[in-house]
Design a protein around this motif. Structure first.
Motif: not given
Lengths: 301, 220
Positions: A1, A4, A7, A11, A16, A18, A20-21, A24-26, B2, B109, B113
């Motif tokens: 984690x 992430x 990064x 970013x 940047x 654009x 981001x997607x 993830x869920x759950x 990224x 995790x 990228x």
């Protein structure tokens, strides 16, 4: 984690723009159950019913691949009971205070008692002299109450078992020698004591090696024609004499029958034919034991 | 730019009581292991990290983990991906827990990228605060050491590795020069967790920089 987040920071620094997607869920990790012991709903019916009939560790459930917390705590509590029983020492003079002829093995202290079974099987010179001077010789039965591996058991139900055994022996018409109280004793000490007193059958009643949660169990070992050098093949024994096993009164009756059979047949151990003793069979048939429940030493809520 | 390139688990299966021949062939020990767990994924390096994660959560050993040649785009089938990882344990329940941990790691995790807007330059600047038994054995570090697990395409990765080593108080434990099975280049750095993080960020920034201007000044 952590990566992430790093990064993400870089970013932002690089400007940047654009989109981001979506992440993830759950949920990440399923939360631990509130109640660590498996709920009755989830317990197997078969395991539940089996557990009602034994004090053995069945139907205790699990959490993942591990024991539930209260099972571990229960285990530790039971182990503590066993440790306490092993470490308990029969007080000096206890035998005399109970009206027994007190003797001691060659063992000096509890530590030596645990480490040197060979010394616990032989009498001290003083004990030998005492027996030669004061014990009744040539009786049918030589009763001995000893500490063995649990002085707690001996001090608990020891006298009740000894008295029940001696009373039953007399009722069956056998003569009973001077009851001896032995300290730091192992089973084989009955050979030397019986040899000195010249009894036909030597019977030692002693605290048995403590198990989980049972520090109060007694065992009885009987040998015909006791003399130093007898082996375990020459003995008959009965274990688990305590309130959750065979109660002392019932055990006393069975042991007396066993002793009588030894004298009648003139042998003991593997040569003794138990199939001929009708009373023993009857007694065994009567001795239905109600389903046992494991005694809970720890409660976790 | 990224954006995470999420790894996809393509297949995962358990063998509760594996045949000894299979156990032996995949590096397990029939005396200690009975159960196997298998997993394929379309990204190899996140999977190595995820398998290592499994060793932290369950009594499992990573007995087999190999990347496939030329990467996921050239796999032998739709469920082959880029890597096959095999974990072994004495108890099938441990396999279950181990696979759960690996899956959690891949979903949440470890991932590559995209170092450019199109996401075609893949980079893996991953920091592991505390490595498990698998990466410890592979790297010669101790269980619990911090590691920067850095992967990028050959030239980008080489430039970025140099930048990363100079940017923080880290040392290179192992460098995998190209071509590797998947034609990337990789490096394992160690140091304090903070140093590993600084190195990973510098590595990532350098890869982004190369991706923006691949030909550099010399040919302008």
């Amino acid at each position: 984690m952590r990566t992430r987040a790093l990064v993400e920071q870089l970013r932002a620094q690089l400007g940047a723009a654009d989109p981001l997607p979506p992440p993830p869920p759950a949920a990440l990790i399923t939360p631990p159950p509130k109640r660590v012991f498996p709920s009755p709903k989830r317990r197997s019916v078969m395991a539940q019913r089996a557990a009602d009939h034994t004090t053995a560790l069945v139907g205790i459930g699990r959490v993942g691949t591990r024991y539930a917390t209260d099972v571990v705590l229960q285990f530790q509590a039971e182990l503590a009971v066993a440790h306490g029983a092993v470490e308990a020492v029969l007080p000096e003079g206890w035998a005399a205070s109970m009206g027994l002829l007190g003797v001691q093995s060659k063992v000096q202290d509890q530590h030596q008692h645990l480490l040197r079974p060979d010394l616990g099987r032989r009498l001290s010179p003083e004990g030998r002299a005492l027996l030669e001077a004061r014990a009744i010789k040539g009786a049918d039965i030589q009763p001995i109450l000893a500490d063995g591996l649990s002085a707690i058991a001996t001090q608990g139900a020891g006298m009740a078992l000894l008295n029940a055994f001696m009373d039953q022996c007399r009722a069956l018409g056998m003569s009973v020698g001077t009851p001896v109280g032995a300290r730091f004793a192992r089973v084989w000490l009955e050979d030397e004591i019986g040899e000195i007193t010249g009894a036909k059958v030597s019977a030692i009643l002693l605290g048995e090696r403590p198990g989980l949660g049972t520090g109060d169990g007694l065992s009885a070992y009987l040998v015909y024609g006791p003399k130093v050098g007898r082996t375990d093949g020459d003995r008959n024994m009965m274990s688990n004499i305590h309130q959750r096993g065979t109660p002392p009164e019932q055990a006393g009756a069975r042991l007396a029958l066993l002793a009588k059979a030894m004298i009648d047949q003139g042998v003991s151990g593997v040569d003794l034919d138990l199939s001929q003793i009708a009373e023993l069979r009857e007694l065994a048939a009567q001795s239905y034991r109600a389903p046992q429940r494991r005694q809970r030493l720890v409660e976790v809520h | 730019m990224l954006a995470p390139l999420p790894p996809i688990i393509l297949a995962t299966r358990r063998i509760p009581n594996a045949d000894p021949a299979v156990l032996l062939a995949y590096g397990a020990d029939p005396a200690r292991h009975t159960a196997l767990g298998l997993l394929t994924c379309d990204q190899d390096d996140p999977t190595y990290v995820a398998l290592d994660e499994a060793t932290k959560h369950a009594a499992v050993e990573v007995v087999f983990a190999r990347s496939f040649y030329a990467g996921a785009a050239h796999g032998s089938g739709p469920f082959s991906g880029e890597i096959l990882g095999v974990i072994a344990a004495a108890d099938p329940e441990e396999i279950e827990e181990g696979l759960k941990a690996a899956r959690r790691c891949l979903e949440w995790d470890a991932c590559f990228y995209g170092a450019n807007d199109a996401g075609t330059v893949a980079v893996f600047p991953h920091v592991i605060p505390s490595i498990g038994a698998y990466l410890a054995a592979q790297s010669g570090l101790r269980v619990g050491d911090a590691m920067a697990y850095l992967v990028a395409p050959p030239l980008e990765g080489t430039i970025a590795l140099d930048v990363a080593l100079k940017a923080a108080d880290v040392r290179a434990v192992k460098i995998f020069p190209p071509p590797t099975e998947t034609n990337f280049t990789a490096a394992w750095l160690t140091g304090t967790q903070t140093a590993c993080e600084a190195a990973a960020v510098a590595y990532l920034a350098a890869v982004v920089d190369v991706a923006r201007d691949p030909l550099g000044g010399a040919f302008r």
